[in-house]
Design a protein around this motif. Structure first.
Motif, mmCIF file in Angstrom:
data_model
loop_
_atom_site.group_PDB
_atom_site.id
_atom_site.type_symbol
_atom_site.label_atom_id
_atom_site.label_comp_id
_atom_site.label_asym_id
_atom_site.label_seq_id
_atom_site.Cartn_x
_atom_site.Cartn_y
_atom_site.Cartn_z
ATOM 1 N N ALA A 1 71.985 -3.217 39.094
ATOM 2 C CA ALA A 1 72.113 -2.165 40.097
ATOM 3 C C ALA A 1 71.167 -2.425 41.265
ATOM 4 O O ALA A 1 70.143 -3.085 41.129
ATOM 5 C CB ALA A 1 71.831 -0.804 39.480
ATOM 6 N N THR A 2 71.537 -1.906 42.418
ATOM 7 C CA THR A 2 70.730 -2.064 43.622
ATOM 8 C C THR A 2 70.240 -0.696 44.078
ATOM 9 O O THR A 2 71.029 0.247 44.184
ATOM 10 C CB THR A 2 71.550 -2.722 44.743
ATOM 11 O OG1 THR A 2 71.982 -4.017 44.306
ATOM 12 C CG2 THR A 2 70.717 -2.878 46.004
ATOM 13 N N LEU A 3 68.959 -0.597 44.336
ATOM 14 C CA LEU A 3 68.338 0.656 44.757
ATOM 15 C C LEU A 3 67.897 0.567 46.209
ATOM 16 O O LEU A 3 67.182 -0.362 46.594
ATOM 17 C CB LEU A 3 67.125 0.968 43.869
ATOM 18 C CG LEU A 3 66.171 2.074 44.357
ATOM 19 C CD1 LEU A 3 66.891 3.414 44.472
ATOM 20 C CD2 LEU A 3 64.973 2.190 43.424
ATOM 21 N N ILE A 4 68.330 1.537 47.008
ATOM 22 C CA ILE A 4 67.865 1.677 48.386
ATOM 23 C C ILE A 4 66.833 2.804 48.415
ATOM 24 O O ILE A 4 67.139 3.944 48.059
ATOM 25 C CB ILE A 4 69.030 1.990 49.338
ATOM 26 C CG1 ILE A 4 70.036 0.836 49.338
ATOM 27 C CG2 ILE A 4 68.518 2.249 50.751
ATOM 28 C CD1 ILE A 4 71.290 1.113 50.145
ATOM 29 N N ARG B 1 75.128 7.273 43.890
ATOM 30 C CA ARG B 1 74.387 8.535 43.790
ATOM 31 C C ARG B 1 73.245 8.553 44.783
ATOM 32 O O ARG B 1 72.765 7.513 45.228
ATOM 33 C CB ARG B 1 73.863 8.780 42.372
ATOM 34 C CG ARG B 1 72.711 7.913 41.932
ATOM 35 C CD ARG B 1 72.064 8.430 40.647
ATOM 36 N NE ARG B 1 73.028 8.561 39.563
ATOM 37 C CZ ARG B 1 72.773 9.167 38.404
ATOM 38 N NH1 ARG B 1 71.577 9.697 38.192
ATOM 39 N NH2 ARG B 1 73.666 9.244 37.454
ATOM 40 N N VAL B 2 72.824 9.766 45.112
ATOM 41 C CA VAL B 2 71.667 9.982 45.981
ATOM 42 C C VAL B 2 70.681 10.853 45.216
ATOM 43 O O VAL B 2 71.037 11.936 44.742
ATOM 44 C CB VAL B 2 72.068 10.670 47.303
ATOM 45 C CG1 VAL B 2 70.828 11.033 48.112
ATOM 46 C CG2 VAL B 2 72.998 9.776 48.117
ATOM 47 N N VAL B 3 69.459 10.373 45.070
ATOM 48 C CA VAL B 3 68.404 11.088 44.360
ATOM 49 C C VAL B 3 67.318 11.415 45.363
ATOM 50 O O VAL B 3 66.935 10.560 46.181
ATOM 51 C CB VAL B 3 67.842 10.242 43.199
ATOM 52 C CG1 VAL B 3 66.792 11.021 42.421
ATOM 53 C CG2 VAL B 3 68.972 9.802 42.266
ATOM 54 N N VAL C 1 73.272 4.022 36.347
ATOM 55 C CA VAL C 1 74.165 3.429 37.341
ATOM 56 C C VAL C 1 74.666 2.096 36.803
ATOM 57 O O VAL C 1 73.899 1.309 36.262
ATOM 58 C CB VAL C 1 73.421 3.229 38.681
ATOM 59 C CG1 VAL C 1 74.339 2.593 39.718
ATOM 60 C CG2 VAL C 1 72.886 4.556 39.193
ATOM 61 N N ALA C 2 75.949 1.852 36.959
ATOM 62 C CA ALA C 2 76.548 0.643 36.400
ATOM 63 C C ALA C 2 76.140 -0.594 37.199
ATOM 64 O O ALA C 2 75.673 -0.506 38.341
ATOM 65 C CB ALA C 2 78.067 0.773 36.385
ATOM 66 N N ASP C 3 76.328 -1.756 36.581
ATOM 67 C CA ASP C 3 76.085 -3.024 37.260
ATOM 68 C C ASP C 3 76.894 -3.081 38.550
ATOM 69 O O ASP C 3 78.023 -2.579 38.621
ATOM 70 C CB ASP C 3 76.480 -4.201 36.365
ATOM 71 C CG ASP C 3 75.494 -4.408 35.230
ATOM 72 O OD1 ASP C 3 74.437 -3.744 35.239
ATOM 73 O OD2 ASP C 3 75.790 -5.211 34.329
ATOM 74 N N ASN C 4 76.313 -3.699 39.565
ATOM 75 C CA ASN C 4 76.955 -3.891 40.864
ATOM 76 C C ASN C 4 77.206 -2.595 41.623
ATOM 77 O O ASN C 4 77.981 -2.579 42.582
ATOM 78 C CB ASN C 4 78.266 -4.674 40.726
ATOM 79 C CG ASN C 4 78.026 -6.098 40.236
ATOM 80 O OD1 ASN C 4 77.024 -6.708 40.589
ATOM 81 N ND2 ASN C 4 78.924 -6.603 39.414
ATOM 82 N N GLU C 5 76.554 -1.518 41.215
ATOM 83 C CA GLU C 5 76.620 -0.284 41.978
ATOM 84 C C GLU C 5 75.310 -0.088 42.744
ATOM 85 O O GLU C 5 74.280 -0.666 42.397
ATOM 86 C CB GLU C 5 76.890 0.913 41.066
ATOM 87 C CG GLU C 5 78.310 0.904 40.518
ATOM 88 C CD GLU C 5 78.633 2.131 39.693
ATOM 89 O OE1 GLU C 5 79.824 2.468 39.588
ATOM 90 O OE2 GLU C 5 77.697 2.741 39.131
ATOM 91 N N THR D 1 67.248 -6.133 37.416
ATOM 92 C CA THR D 1 67.993 -6.913 36.432
ATOM 93 C C THR D 1 67.317 -6.747 35.073
ATOM 94 O O THR D 1 66.301 -6.062 34.957
ATOM 95 C CB THR D 1 68.023 -8.405 36.803
ATOM 96 O OG1 THR D 1 66.720 -8.994 36.550
ATOM 97 C CG2 THR D 1 68.380 -8.611 38.274
ATOM 98 N N GLU D 2 67.854 -7.405 34.062
ATOM 99 C CA GLU D 2 67.310 -7.259 32.708
ATOM 100 C C GLU D 2 65.885 -7.772 32.601
ATOM 101 O O GLU D 2 65.085 -7.256 31.825
ATOM 102 C CB GLU D 2 68.200 -8.001 31.709
ATOM 103 C CG GLU D 2 69.562 -7.337 31.479
ATOM 104 C CD GLU D 2 70.368 -8.070 30.428
ATOM 105 O OE1 GLU D 2 69.877 -9.096 29.901
ATOM 106 O OE2 GLU D 2 71.491 -7.617 30.128
#
Length: 226
Positions: free
Chosen positions: A2-5, A51-53, A139-143, A185-186
């Motif tokens: 997952a990627t976090l902004i 999603r937005v947190v 959040v799923a992978d690549n989301e 990542t893992e």
């Protein structure tokens, strides 16, 4: 993968007046901040957000309100992403705090800094990183997902992602309404962007077909392949 902004809230009325707002209520965006927040949708255009947190504080919620509404997302309020509890320092002018003995600790040895009547910066990092890791697992992978929080909170998360001791987190700069990006990542996080205040981040979308294990670093450095 997952990627976090990570988005710091746009400039607030306290930022403009040099006051340490902390968790004081009623601190919203100033005119400059509202203009900064208005640019977020275009800066993130083309980036699908799952999603937005958001921190519970007003200035963060105002920063992402337009972005979330445009994506038809309901922001998730996360208490652990709230501003540092500065205790007795809350509401004071920053220029008046620089002479305090604790100021030197905050600058040089922040992991030992505990604000009078408030919390310690080590506590802040622990709660913020725990929140990030928990939400990232949902959040799923690549989301891609986004959080909006505060300067010291985001700096502490970035320090963790970079493998830095908290005592080095003052080397990181996080300006109002800046964007930083971390891909988890893992085996390790990859820090893709820090303190970006202008360009879009569409080029940071997860690759559809990774050339290698998503947890492996690129030997020799990234090729920049789209």
């Amino acid at each position: 993968m997952a990627t976090l902004i990570l988005v710091r809230h746009a400039r607030s009325s306290a930022n403009g007046s040099g006051v340490l707002a902390g968790r004081a209520p009623g601190v919203g965006l100033d005119e400059t901040g509202r203009g900064q927040a208005a640019t977020l949708p275009s800066r993130l255009e083309g980036v699908p957000l799952k999603r937005v947190v958001v921190s519970p504080l007003q200035r963060c919620q105002e920063t992402v309100a337009g972005l979330a509404a445009g994506r038809e997302l309901e922001p998730v309020v996360e208490q652990r992403l709230s501003e540092v509890d500065y205790g007795d320092w809350t509401g004071q002018k920053i220029k008046d705090l620089t002479g305090e003995e604790l100021w030197k600790v905050v600058q040089q040895h922040p992991s030992a800094a505990v604000f009078p009547g408030g919390e310690g910066l080590a506590e802040v990092q622990a709660r913020a990183v725990a929140a990030v890791r928990e939400h990232d697992r949902q959040v799923a992978d690549n989301e891609v997902w986004l959080l909006c929080s505060h300067g010291d909170v985001i700096k502490s998360v970035l320090a963790d992602a970079l493998g830095l001791h908290l005592d080095s987190f003052q080397r990181i700069v996080v300006d109002p309404c800046s964007v930083s990006v971390v891909r988890y990542t893992e085996t390790r996080p990859f820090v893709l962007k820090v303190n970006d205040t202008g360009s879009d981040v569409s080029g940071l979308l997860p690759p559809a077909e990774p050339e290698q294990s998503s947890s492996d670093a690129v030997v020799g450095g990234s090729t920049g392949k789209a």
